[in-house]
Structure formats: structure tokens, C-alpha cells
Design a protein around this motif. Sequence first.
Motif, PDB file in Angstrom:
ATOM      1  N   ALA A   1      48.568  37.596  53.263  1.00  0.00           N
ATOM      2  CA  ALA A   1      49.869  36.953  53.508  1.00  0.00           C
ATOM      3  C   ALA A   1      49.673  35.369  54.103  1.00  0.00           C
ATOM      4  O   ALA A   1      50.261  34.547  53.565  1.00  0.00           O
ATOM      5  N   VAL A   2      48.354  35.331  54.713  1.00  0.00           N
ATOM      6  CA  VAL A   2      48.070  34.000  55.306  1.00  0.00           C
ATOM      7  C   VAL A   2      46.699  33.833  55.651  1.00  0.00           C
ATOM      8  O   VAL A   2      46.264  35.234  55.800  1.00  0.00           O
ATOM      9  N   TYR A   3      45.926  32.898  55.455  1.00  0.00           N
ATOM     10  CA  TYR A   3      44.452  32.928  55.900  1.00  0.00           C
ATOM     11  C   TYR A   3      44.209  31.400  56.597  1.00  0.00           C
ATOM     12  O   TYR A   3      44.285  30.506  55.882  1.00  0.00           O
ATOM     13  N   PRO A   4      43.943  31.291  57.718  1.00  0.00           N
ATOM     14  CA  PRO A   4      43.589  30.207  58.435  1.00  0.00           C
ATOM     15  C   PRO A   4      41.839  30.169  58.247  1.00  0.00           C
ATOM     16  O   PRO A   4      41.109  30.680  58.843  1.00  0.00           O
TER      17      PRO A   4
ATOM     18  N   VAL B   1      26.499  33.706  55.190  1.00  0.00           N
ATOM     19  CA  VAL B   1      27.602  35.021  54.845  1.00  0.00           C
ATOM     20  C   VAL B   1      29.090  34.504  55.056  1.00  0.00           C
ATOM     21  O   VAL B   1      29.750  35.022  54.505  1.00  0.00           O
ATOM     22  N   GLY B   2      29.184  33.915  56.534  1.00  0.00           N
ATOM     23  CA  GLY B   2      30.576  33.872  57.027  1.00  0.00           C
ATOM     24  C   GLY B   2      31.186  32.817  56.120  1.00  0.00           C
ATOM     25  O   GLY B   2      32.365  33.178  55.871  1.00  0.00           O
ATOM     26  N   ARG B   3      30.500  31.738  55.715  1.00  0.00           N
ATOM     27  CA  ARG B   3      31.351  30.857  54.808  1.00  0.00           C
ATOM     28  C   ARG B   3      31.516  31.650  53.527  1.00  0.00           C
ATOM     29  O   ARG B   3      32.754  31.329  53.121  1.00  0.00           O
ATOM     30  N   ARG B   4      30.850  32.284  52.985  1.00  0.00           N
ATOM     31  CA  ARG B   4      31.169  32.999  51.519  1.00  0.00           C
ATOM     32  C   ARG B   4      32.244  34.010  51.773  1.00  0.00           C
ATOM     33  O   ARG B   4      33.275  34.075  51.063  1.00  0.00           O
ATOM     34  N   PHE B   5      32.126  34.362  53.084  1.00  0.00           N
ATOM     35  CA  PHE B   5      33.579  35.355  53.314  1.00  0.00           C
ATOM     36  C   PHE B   5      34.729  34.574  53.386  1.00  0.00           C
ATOM     37  O   PHE B   5      35.858  35.184  52.952  1.00  0.00           O
ATOM     38  N   ASP B   6      34.575  33.355  54.145  1.00  0.00           N
ATOM     39  CA  ASP B   6      35.838  32.709  54.268  1.00  0.00           C
ATOM     40  C   ASP B   6      36.254  32.105  52.952  1.00  0.00           C
ATOM     41  O   ASP B   6      37.426  32.066  52.616  1.00  0.00           O
ATOM     42  N   GLN B   7      35.445  31.831  52.114  1.00  0.00           N
ATOM     43  CA  GLN B   7      35.894  31.277  50.697  1.00  0.00           C
ATOM     44  C   GLN B   7      36.592  32.480  49.862  1.00  0.00           C
ATOM     45  O   GLN B   7      37.440  32.145  49.126  1.00  0.00           O
ATOM     46  N   GLN B   8      36.021  33.565  50.265  1.00  0.00           N
ATOM     47  CA  GLN B   8      36.638  34.912  49.441  1.00  0.00           C
ATOM     48  C   GLN B   8      38.091  35.254  49.971  1.00  0.00           C
ATOM     49  O   GLN B   8      38.824  35.568  49.428  1.00  0.00           O
ATOM     50  N   ALA B   9      37.987  35.186  51.269  1.00  0.00           N
ATOM     51  CA  ALA B   9      39.336  35.445  51.981  1.00  0.00           C
ATOM     52  C   ALA B   9      40.566  34.229  51.632  1.00  0.00           C
ATOM     53  O   ALA B   9      41.604  34.440  51.328  1.00  0.00           O
ATOM     54  N   THR B  10      40.146  33.220  51.457  1.00  0.00           N
ATOM     55  CA  THR B  10      40.887  31.984  50.865  1.00  0.00           C
ATOM     56  C   THR B  10      41.446  32.328  49.466  1.00  0.00           C
ATOM     57  O   THR B  10      42.329  32.263  49.080  1.00  0.00           O
ATOM     58  N   ALA B  11      40.423  32.541  48.477  1.00  0.00           N
ATOM     59  CA  ALA B  11      40.890  33.198  47.196  1.00  0.00           C
ATOM     60  C   ALA B  11      41.667  34.436  47.202  1.00  0.00           C
ATOM     61  O   ALA B  11      42.679  34.407  46.418  1.00  0.00           O
ATOM     62  N   LEU B  12      41.499  35.271  48.287  1.00  0.00           N
ATOM     63  CA  LEU B  12      42.513  36.375  48.178  1.00  0.00           C
ATOM     64  C   LEU B  12      43.837  36.031  48.707  1.00  0.00           C
ATOM     65  O   LEU B  12      44.800  36.823  48.062  1.00  0.00           O
ATOM     66  N   THR B  13      43.991  35.101  49.252  1.00  0.00           N
ATOM     67  CA  THR B  13      45.268  34.595  49.936  1.00  0.00           C
ATOM     68  C   THR B  13      45.966  34.078  48.535  1.00  0.00           C
ATOM     69  O   THR B  13      47.281  34.450  48.483  1.00  0.00           O
ATOM     70  N   LYS B  14      45.342  33.251  47.755  1.00  0.00           N
ATOM     71  CA  LYS B  14      45.887  32.757  46.370  1.00  0.00           C
ATOM     72  C   LYS B  14      46.156  33.776  45.371  1.00  0.00           C
ATOM     73  O   LYS B  14      47.064  33.565  44.658  1.00  0.00           O
ATOM     74  N   GLN B  15      45.500  34.887  45.471  1.00  0.00           N
ATOM     75  CA  GLN B  15      45.994  35.946  44.864  1.00  0.00           C
ATOM     76  C   GLN B  15      46.870  37.054  45.252  1.00  0.00           C
ATOM     77  O   GLN B  15      47.374  37.992  44.760  1.00  0.00           O
ATOM     78  N   GLY B  16      47.415  36.841  46.342  1.00  0.00           N
ATOM     79  CA  GLY B  16      48.509  37.424  47.223  1.00  0.00           C
ATOM     80  C   GLY B  16      48.113  38.630  47.754  1.00  0.00           C
ATOM     81  O   GLY B  16      48.921  39.556  48.198  1.00  0.00           O
ATOM     82  N   ARG B  17      46.775  38.827  47.936  1.00  0.00           N
ATOM     83  CA  ARG B  17      46.283  40.086  48.712  1.00  0.00           C
ATOM     84  C   ARG B  17      46.253  39.779  50.182  1.00  0.00           C
ATOM     85  O   ARG B  17      46.199  40.669  51.089  1.00  0.00           O
TER      86      ARG B  17
END
Length: 383
Positions: free
Chosen positions: A80-83, A62-78
Motif C-alpha cells: 500500500a505504501v513504502y517509505p 542486501v538492505g539496499r537491494r531489499f529497499d529497491q525491491q520493496a519500492t518496486a512492489l509498491t509500484k506493482q500494487g503489492r
Amino acid sequence: MTATPQEVRRPSVPGHHPDPVGPLLPSPEPVRMLDETGQPVSADYPEPQAETLREMYRRMVVGRRFDQQATALTKQGRLAVYPSSRGQEACQVGGVLAVRDTDWVFPTYRESMALVARGLDPVEVLTLLRGDWHCGYDPMATHTAAQCTPLATQAVHAAGVAYGDAHQGRDSVALVYIGDGATSEGDFHEGMNFAAVFKAPVVFLVQNNRYAISVPLSRQTAAPSLAYKGVGYGVRSEQVDGNDPVAVLAVLNRAVEHARSGAGPFLVEAHTYRMEPHTNADDPTRYRDGAEVQAWAGRDPISRLEAYLRDRGVLDDAAVAAVAEEAEAYAADLRARMNVEPAVEPMSLFEHVYARPTPQLAEQAAQVRAELAAAQDDTEGEG
């Protein structure tokens, strides 16, 4: 088989007691309980219970999928930054599984996965990275400090909170996440020294992912292992294969037990790897090559744990599919909620800056208030 901690002795000197350094030293090689294919190897640590490892697998997926989604949200401008912390799932989840809900966790900016694994609302976790509030969750209610961007400052905070709780008779431990780069900062050493002198129940979890942004480990330290940094402060230390979920949890369980028993702080160095860029603003190809990344991809912590649990009969196809489905639903819910524009209150900029606002702050607040009122009048006039 992992060797037992080294024994170091100085020559006997009349009137002096034997040197106690030996028991403080980490194992010469990182503790490992699974090989790269998920096959068990012997180690001097008790294995966590099967159901705990199954829960660890679930939270890692679940954590990895969350991480992937957060990375995508960064690319969509949602965001500001995501490590990203992809590749470090064993450390992220192992840390929060080793402690109680009443224990304190002190995260860095990279611990978003750890926070959702701890049960925090993912939208609240991402609030800081979204840029619309200082911290989205309640640190006091969750016993989870705000994510810390400056390197190592949370080490001092963890030592202080742990000492304060122990002084008041509370049976709690503070777990502080630290990166390899943070061990080069003064705050790390101050926190370690304070915790050691006052026997504060702190577990320092160093995720050595090989790079402090672009600076390789070889340019940060000449020590044989970052775990050896604990010896100089009288802190018991250990190093572990950070991509071996079973070993990570086993070592952290012992570290937490050590701290909770009143024996003082414990330093754990987890050897792991950051698979993604430092943040979305980073280009890792400038300082590391693809062969290195591929080599670490073969040590994937989720694949290793899944193979091990399948061999033990703890996981099957149906269970793996159910976890994957849960992870997708989790990501879909996060995506939908993050696509809702946050309610913004401009005057909140001036909250929690000073207990008593300075004249300059009051002047700035008045200026913003006047601009907002003028904008409202213009809007009403147009209507």
C-alpha cells in the motif's frame, strides 16, 4: 581531525559546584572517520573490527537491494505504501549492529531495512505496509517493537521498556530510531526527560535526513545541531556523519556502552539524506532541487565503505560479487513470496481491539459475520 567535545563553564559562584554541561556537549562538527572517497581521517573513536565492518557492508548491500525491491512492489500494487531508506544504509544497519539480539529496537515506519538487517523475515516486516495485519513479526520474541507511524511516540515506549528492564536487573539497552521531524514532537522530549531522570539505558538515534516530509531542517529548529537538544535534559550527546559507516558504528558502539554501563541515555544525531521520496505518494521535486540530491549521492555510504575495505584488503572483487549475488537472491525470494496472495480472515479485524469487546464492536462483528454467511450462501446457491 575531529575536535573534542566543547567545555562550557559559567563564572564561578560561591557555594556552587562547576557547571557539568561541558561533558554533555557533542563534538562541534560531526564525527567522521572516512572522507567521501573512503579514505580514513583521524577521529577520537576506536575503529570497529574489520570483520564487523565487512559484515556491515554485506548487510548494507542486501538492505539496499531489499529497499529497491520493496519500492518496486509498491509500484506493482503489492504494498500500500513504502517509505524508502536508500541513502541511510549506514544508520539503518549501524543501529542494529551496535546492539545485541537481547536488546530492544524501536523503529519508525522507515526502518524496514534495519529490521531485515536485524534478521527479521522481510515478508513479515512488510506485512504492516501491505495492509493485511497490524504487525507481521512477534515483538516479544524478536525484542523489536512494531514499526511506529506516529512521530516520536516510540521514544516514550523505549524509555519505559529500558527503565523496566533495568529495574528488573536485566543487562539490556533500548535503541530508538527517530527522524529529524520527530524531535519537534512532545513525545521525543518526554521520552528524553524520563530516560535522563531515571537513567534509563536508551540510545536515541536521530537520523537527520534534512526534511520532515517537505519541511526543511531550517524550519524545524534554530539549534546549531539536533544533538544539542540532549544538553537541556542532562543527556550525553554526539553528532556523526551519518553516511560514514565506520564513524556511525564507532559512535553508536560508544553510545550503547555508555547506556549499558548505567550512565544513562545517550543521544546521537546522524547527518544523512533520504535519496528517494518520503513515500511513494510524495513528489520531492516540489521542495528540493536535483543539485542537492546529486551532492548527497556523492557521499554514498556503501561506496565509501567498499573503497575503504578494498584498500585494507578486507574486500576483493570476488567478495563484492558474492555479496551482490546474495542480495539478488534475497530480492528474488522476497518478490516470489510477496506475489502470493495472503490468506485473509475478515473477522480478524475485531481481534486485539479491546480486551473486552464493547457493545458497538460486538454489533459490528455480528454484522460482518452475517454478511459473510450471506455471501457464502449465495456462492453455494450459484454452485
